[in-house]
Design a protein around this motif. Structure first.
Motif, PDB file in Angstrom:
ATOM      1  N   ARG A 154       0.834  -1.203   0.000  1.00 55.99           N
ATOM      2  CA  ARG A 154       0.000   0.000   0.000  1.00 55.99           C
ATOM      3  C   ARG A 154       0.868   1.252   0.000  1.00 55.99           C
ATOM      4  NH1 ARG A 154      -1.320   3.808   3.192  1.00 55.99           N
ATOM      5  NH2 ARG A 154      -0.138   2.929   4.934  1.00 55.99           N
ATOM      6  N   ILE A 155       1.897   1.258   0.833  1.00 50.74           N
ATOM      7  CA  ILE A 155       2.786   2.431   0.914  1.00 50.74           C
ATOM      8  C   ILE A 155       3.515   2.638  -0.406  1.00 50.74           C
ATOM      9  CG2 ILE A 155       4.844   3.374   2.032  1.00 50.74           C
ATOM     10  CD1 ILE A 155       3.934   1.931   4.603  1.00 50.74           C
ATOM     11  N   PHE A 156       3.989   1.542  -1.011  1.00 51.07           N
ATOM     12  CA  PHE A 156       4.711   1.642  -2.286  1.00 51.07           C
ATOM     13  C   PHE A 156       3.844   2.319  -3.346  1.00 51.07           C
ATOM     14  CE2 PHE A 156       5.551   0.051  -6.526  1.00 51.07           C
ATOM     15  CZ  PHE A 156       6.914   0.218  -6.669  1.00 51.07           C
ATOM     16  N   HIS A 157       2.629   1.809  -3.535  1.00 50.46           N
ATOM     17  CA  HIS A 157       1.782   2.318  -4.610  1.00 50.46           C
ATOM     18  C   HIS A 157       1.246   3.722  -4.302  1.00 50.46           C
ATOM     19  CE1 HIS A 157       1.747  -1.174  -7.279  1.00 50.46           C
ATOM     20  NE2 HIS A 157       1.782  -1.915  -6.172  1.00 50.46           N
ATOM     21  N   SER A 158       0.941   4.004  -3.041  1.00 49.05           N
ATOM     22  CA  SER A 158       0.447   5.345  -2.708  1.00 49.05           C
ATOM     23  C   SER A 158       1.560   6.379  -2.819  1.00 49.05           C
ATOM     24  CB  SER A 158      -0.162   5.366  -1.303  1.00 49.05           C
ATOM     25  OG  SER A 158       0.812   5.090  -0.312  1.00 49.05           O
ATOM     26  N   THR A 159       2.792   5.980  -2.482  1.00 52.09           N
ATOM     27  CA  THR A 159       3.924   6.894  -2.630  1.00 52.09           C
ATOM     28  C   THR A 159       4.168   7.212  -4.096  1.00 52.09           C
ATOM     29  OG1 THR A 159       4.979   6.018  -0.624  1.00 52.09           O
ATOM     30  CG2 THR A 159       6.388   7.244  -2.152  1.00 52.09           C
ATOM     31  N   LEU A 160       4.081   6.195  -4.945  1.00 52.11           N
ATOM     32  CA  LEU A 160       4.244   6.413  -6.378  1.00 52.11           C
ATOM     33  C   LEU A 160       3.156   7.341  -6.910  1.00 52.11           C
ATOM     34  CD1 LEU A 160       5.612   5.784  -9.071  1.00 52.11           C
ATOM     35  CD2 LEU A 160       4.111   3.790  -9.279  1.00 52.11           C
ATOM     36  N   ALA A 161       1.922   7.118  -6.481  1.00 51.90           N
ATOM     37  CA  ALA A 161       0.810   7.960  -6.944  1.00 51.90           C
ATOM     38  C   ALA A 161       1.028   9.409  -6.532  1.00 51.90           C
ATOM     39  CB  ALA A 161      -0.507   7.440  -6.375  1.00 51.90           C
TER      40      ALA A 161
END
Length: 247
Positions: A154-161
């Motif tokens: 979740r952190i990976f994808h939200s950080t990318l977004a």
């Protein structure tokens, strides 16, 4: 013409809806942060010159939109909350349930959106963003289990977004992520699959560090395609089942 009806036959906004919008505008324009206390019900009645039931209806409307929280009891009242992407995700899930959309349908939208976000992020991402994404990979590899992976993914994808610096795309992607959460939907992985996902994240990070938009977009597309392929192979019944609104 009936009161409350517009010329095109659609109902005009109720007074409570107008007040709710004015209050929302006030919160934004005044820069009120989460936890800020709004005027009391009595003060609003005097300010807007309307009845108590109208103010309460306006406040309930804002509460359902996750703009405020209504604290009960003495000293309670309306408190600013601030809507979040997961709130939209919940509303979106309900709409998709009525449209009989499946997890597969939601993932298709994510596959169309997130590779573009990865490309945008290559020219906008910061070192702090990249370091945080690196950390999610390290933590997943140290403890490849459902709890760690779900949070770090979740952190990976939200950080990318967020790194793409496109607030609309960020909100849409995080909302879709709330709907198309494979683990929450019942998809299970082995430790080997968690490691494979972490390695895929590594490749995306490498492309982002190299500021290579083509490679970042392709790496993300391959990562999502691999996830969908696995879901279809191991959990065909889950991905084709209509999404359901759960609180």
């Amino acid at each position: 013409m009936r009161t409350g009806m517009q010329g095109n036959g659609r109902r005009g906004p109720k007074i409570s809806e107008v007040i709710a919008r004015e209050l929302a505008n006030h919160i934004v324009e005044a820069g009120l942060v989460a936890g800020s206390v709004l005027p009391t019900e009595r003060e609003m009645i005097e300010s807007f010159d309307v009845g108590r039931s109208t103010i309460r209806e306006a406040l309930r409307l804002l509460e359902t939109r996750n703009v405020i929280t209504l604290r009960p009891g003495p000293g309670g009242g309306p408190v600013v909350r601030r809507p979040r992407p997961e709130d939209l995700g919940e509303a979106l899930t309900l709409i998709l349930q009525f449209e009989a959309a499946s997890l597969d349908d939601v993932m298709e939208a994510r596959r169309a959106l997130e590779p573009t976000i990865a490309r945008l992020a290559t020219s906008r991402i910061t070192e702090a963003d990249l370091d945080l994404m690196d950390q999610t990979v390290r933590l997943t590899l140290q403890a490849p289990n459902p709890e760690v992976f779900q949070e770090q993914n979740r952190i990976f994808h939200s950080t990318l977004a967020r790194a793409a610096r496109s607030v609309v795309l960020q909100v849409f992607l995080e909302s879709l992520g709330c709907v198309a959460d494979g683990i929450a939907g019942g998809v299970t992985y082995s430790a080997r699959r968690y490691v494979a996902a972490a390695r895929a994240h590594e490749r995306i990070i490498e492309a982002l560090r190299a500021r290579d938009g083509d490679r970042a977009e392709q790496s993300m597309r391959e990562h999502l395609d691999e996830a969908v392929s696995y879901w279809h192979k191991k959990h065909k019944d889950l991905v084709t089942r209509p999404v359901v609104w759960r609180r």
